[in-house]
Design an enzyme around this catalytic site. Sequence first.
Site, short mmCIF file in Angstrom:
data_model
loop_
_atom_site.label_atom_id
_atom_site.label_comp_id
_atom_site.label_asym_id
_atom_site.label_seq_id
_atom_site.Cartn_x
_atom_site.Cartn_y
_atom_site.Cartn_z
CG ASP A 153 -2.83 0.97 10.76
OD1 ASP A 153 -3.65 0.17 10.33
OD2 ASP A 153 -1.62 0.93 10.49
CB ALA A 160 2.68 6.65 3.17
CB SER A 210 -5.28 -3.95 5.90
OG SER A 210 -4.52 -3.31 4.90
CB SER A 253 -0.91 0.02 1.23
OG SER A 253 -1.77 -1.09 1.26
CB THR A 258 -0.34 7.58 9.64
OG1 THR A 258 0.24 6.33 10.06
CG2 THR A 258 -1.86 7.45 9.66
#
Length: 510
Positions: free
Chosen positions: A269, A209, A277, A207, A211
């Site tokens: 998160d 970024a 995820s 993925s 945070t």
Amino acid sequence: MDQQDLPIRRVAIDTWRENVAYLHRECPVVRAAGFQALSKVTVRVGDGQINAVLNVVDDEQVVRVCELGLSEDAFARLGAADGALGAVAPAVEAASMPALRRRIAGERLARDDWHAVVRDIAQARYSKIELAAFIVAATGYELDREEVLYLTEAMIAAGRRLDWQRHVRGGPVVDKHCIGGIPGNRTSMLVVPIVAAHGMLCPKTSSRAITSPAGTADTMEVLADVELPLARLEQIVRDTNGCLAWGGSADLSPADDILISVERPLGIDSPGQMVASILSKKIAAGSTHLVLDIPVGPTAKVRSMQAALRLRKLFEYVADRLGLVLDVVISDGLQPVGRGIGPVLEARDVMAVLRNDPAAPSDLREKALRLAGRVIEFDADVRGGGGWRIARDILESGRALAKMEAIIDAQGRRAPPALGGLTHEVRAERAGRVLAIDNLQLARIARLAGAPQVAGAGVDLLRKVGDAVEPGAPLYRLYAQYPADLAFALARAELASGYVLGDMAAPCAA
């Protein structure tokens, strides 16, 4: 023209994974249907249709009175020609909305509920407001382990799934992943070429970024294309044994990419969503064996060994039930790994390690070798404990660099962008020894400097934990492209540099 048939106009607004429609306030359709701003509508053109959130505008330069505007995302998803006639009508509520409301109220959802919710998310039937409600509900009322399993299953089912078994003839398809939170921790870009050079299949999808100042996809994009169509990604892996690609363009676990677009601005998160995820992406990419890195430290995502062990058990529970062989490594998360924080700086560190540059960051090198060794030990012909030596030999021989160059060429080589032209050194206010470095603070400073949106922005660390410094010695150098970004980063650094200095005899953070 029917009252609800309007010519479509492409509105050049990036709404980041949300379909947005635009109607003029004086449009007869707005008056007839009683539409208000943020109403959910269905747009149909021929046999195609999408759901969208309505924005009502007053400026005919955006859309004329009798036009239907579509954002870039909506226009691309609908696939209609500019000027085609489209019908707009109130949207039917997503079938999973009752389940979402129950989750918001704190109820546990069953497997079918999770599949319905994720299916509607993947098909863009949720607005950003509804997605935010889902994320907060799943965080505020923590998912139990069965719910995490159901969410992971649903995310896999909502997208494509690759199958590499015809290429590996029953052997492992391997990957390595880190849960994140440690700036500069670009070990995947070293593990993949080492493992691929060993002859193992390693289709690494990452993925962007969420945070942090850079993700693996952001950093690899400095060197090569990462938005690869599925057919091309498969060919690259067949030709080179590996890839370093953004998973979103391959439509692997697409609901996860939509959720990430909301998690990023919220800065959320949660453990359950993190597990779903990561594992959904790995399984969808066809991986059968995974090494997972969980860094632990006072400013990492996971702050204590107890929390790391709980998270490891959750990962292991879900992986086991989905048939994924998982090896969890709990690592040191006391400070950033490497020196660079930001895409260009982190790519520089990776290539220095691959080139066996004596000045390359030793911590990045050693951690990557440890993780690559664990992945190599999935090879049935490698004895336990022998992977590190094999990984070291591959790196030192130059085979890892050659493999990385082959992967870069296969994905589409790019000329690396320059570092930001505006710089400033943050200096020590006193003499002493670096006792600790705040991962979160350094990540914030790098993001304020412009990373990852500006690839050449970020922070270059000049001192690490344990180093002695004199008054006025530089601790790190800021890079920015725009004066405003540099000013924001400097303001944050002046509030707190992110470095803790102590007397020379004081113990370092543990």
